[in-house]
Design an enzyme around this catalytic site. Structure first.
Site: not given
Ligand code: UTP
Ligand code: MN
Length: 521
Positions: A327, A329, A431
């Site tokens: 992912d 962040d 995120d």
């Protein structure tokens, strides 16, 4: 010396052939290399196992010593012992090698270059001469390098760690992660168990795994885990965003082992899981640094447009220099305390109106609500305002071209799906975290990871410095008075210092070794 039994010689197989597992003759992959494993001190069953392993990997391994044999492999015999035995034979293979050459060749899948240490010496190498490694016990005290010299060992241990984590056995997972991190920090490949004497964090189980690999080229436990139905089902199901180990375990107990079975089962999925299933292939495809940077630009534009002066930092694995991640962040703050309040919903609304969010869920911060001090950690879970999202990133021809064809994790090929032919975008997990400037240094440090590094940093702060570190604050436990039910005094001297200076000082304070080149553990 005890006289060695004379071996009966039989003619070798004609031609360069090997035997596969079904006993069929197959052409040898390395016709210049014909092996013979000496049974003496190795034992018949181990010899049979190792011979089989070699043949499986395409090596020609002879049952009998013959003139076609080029490499004699011995275990636990001195050069003198082997030469004495050969004197009683009529054959003289070109190379007399130690088992280490064989196991390294098995590991590499081809005959490795013969080094001095592989050649049988007249005297057995004195064990004391083997280089013994030494590393500090906390990961945060170690200089971590981008060069891992022991990937076979760390891949196997990471796989076992992942399997433990997926099985909700956190303790075992941490133990394997610690062991892998220690081996990753070593300056050279491990060649003998005696080099590991005295190293921290290597428990009995991890040592067993290492021994298996050094002796046989592979860990039977890691191999069987990789093949196991349960591991593969857990991996497939937890690959869905919003599905953790507990949910996956429940589904498996209900007979669901694949995405298809999940879809057919009619299970009720929450909003996150529905989005996770819908974008499964994209989300399970590693994110590249170029993609992370492209998303960074978009998010930063949205952030400064809703709050001029706000600052955004790339955190997580990419901040550590990883080239790919699962992912992306980001940490957002504003240099004036309090200006960050209300920022997240505005950023999310902006990105949503621009069509960048396929899914989002924002959780409010809770550090103001707690009555145990502004940032006293009750657990490792932090209390920042956070947005879990699935980002819609337009594909760029240039960016697509730099993507590696196959990526591996723990030596296992990560699920690779054919990119949808005409889909001009891909889904990426993103995120966002918002922190007030007063906690920014701690948030930046806490969100840089890796998870093990953070855990070790906190353990070190607690055990060695009597301090409590979280993503919100650093406390000096010695300043906690018995009557102070609200927790210890926060290190207030950190306020009023520029955040980057603060992080640098914090890192220096917490680590006696300067971390220069961090890499994922
Ligand atoms: P990630 O899970 O994103 O890991 O958490 P990563 O290191 O970036 O690796 P990728 O994404 O698999 O490539 C990033 C860091 O953020 C902190 C942890 O320290 C973690 O290492 N974190 C994450 C928290 O503090 N709290 C959370 O709830 C999640
Ligand atoms: Mn990450």
């Amino acid at each position: 010396m005890v006289p060695l039994k004379r071996r009966k010689l039989v003619p070798s197989h004609a031609g360069n052939t090997g035997t596969n597992l079904s006993g069929e003759k197959v052409p040898a992959k390395f016709p210049q290399v014909v092996l013979f494993l000496l049974e003496r001190k190795m034992g018949a069953s181990r010899r049979a196992f190792l011979s089989q392993l070699g043949r499986k990997k395409g090596f020609q391994v002879e049952e009998m010593l013959s003139k076609s044999v080029t490499h004699l492999i011995s275990e636990n015999n001195s050069g003198a012992e082997v030469r004495a035995w050969l004197d009683s034979q009529d054959q003289k293979p070109a190379h007399l090698l130690d088992i280490s050459w064989y196991t390294e060749s098995m590991r590499e899948g081809h005959p490795v270059e013969i080094l001095d240490r592989h050649k049988l010496q007249d005297q057995r190498i004195n064990e004391a001469e083997v280089e013994v490694f030494s590393v500090p016990s906390y990961a945060c005290q170690r200089r971590t390098t981008l060069d891992n010299h022991n990937t076979t060992l760390t891949d196997a241990l990471s796989l076992l760690a992942e399997n433990a984590e997926l099985s909700d056995e956190e303790g075992r997972g941490v133990a394997f992660r610690r062991a892998a991190a220690v081996l990753k920090a070593l300056p050279k490949p491990v060649t003998s168990m005696s080099q590991l004497r005295g190293l921290p964090c290597l428990g009995e189980h991890s040592l067993r795994v290492v021994k298996d690999i050094l002796e046989n080229g592979a860990s039977s436990e890691a191999e069987s885990t990789k093949q196991s139905g349960r591991y593969n089902a857990l991996k497939a199901l937890t690959g869905i965003f919003g599905v953790g180990a507990k949910t996956a375990d429940r589904w498996i107990r209900e007979g669901i082992r694949s995405l298809q079975q999940l879809q057919d089962s009619g299970q009720t999925l929450n909003r996150a899981q529905q989005a996770g299933l819908e974008h499964y292939d994209d989300i399970n495809q590693p994110v590249t640094k170029a993609e992370a940077d492209a998303i960074g630009e978009i998010v930063e534009r949205a952030v400064v447009s809703v709050l001029p002066g706000a600052q955004m930092s790339l955190i997580g694995g990419f901040r550590r220099g990883k080239l790919t991640g699962h992912d992306v962040d980001f940490l957002i703050t504003h240099p004036e305390e309090g200006r960050e309040v209300g920022l997240m919903p505005k950023v999310v609304a902006r990105l949503e109106s621009q069509g960048f969010l396929l899914y989002q869920k924002t959780t409010r911060n809770s550090y103001l609500e707690s009555n145990d001090g502004p940032a006293r950690p009750a657990s490792n879970i932090d209390r920042f305002e956070r947005c879990f999202s699935i980002f819609k990133l337009a594909k760029e021809e240039k960016r697509g071209a730099t993507q590696p064809e196959t990526l591996t994790e723990n030596g296992v090929q990560i699920l690779q799906t054919k990119p949808a032919r005409h889909k001009p975008w891909r889904a990426v997990r993103v995120d966002l975290v918002v922190s007030p400037i007063s906690q920014f240094a701690f948030a930046l440090l806490g969100w840089t990871g890796s998870k093990l590094f953070e855990r070790e940093l906190r353990r070190w702060a607690g055990h060695e410095k009597a301090m409590s570190l979280s993503s919100h604050a650093l406390y000096d436990n010695k300043q906690i008075s018995e009557s102070d039910v609200g927790g210890g005094d926060i290190c207030t001297s950190w306020f009023g210092v520029h955040p980057t200076v603060r992080e640098e000082r914090l890192t220096r304070l917490l680590s006696p070794y300067r971390r220069t080149k961090r890499s994922p553990i």
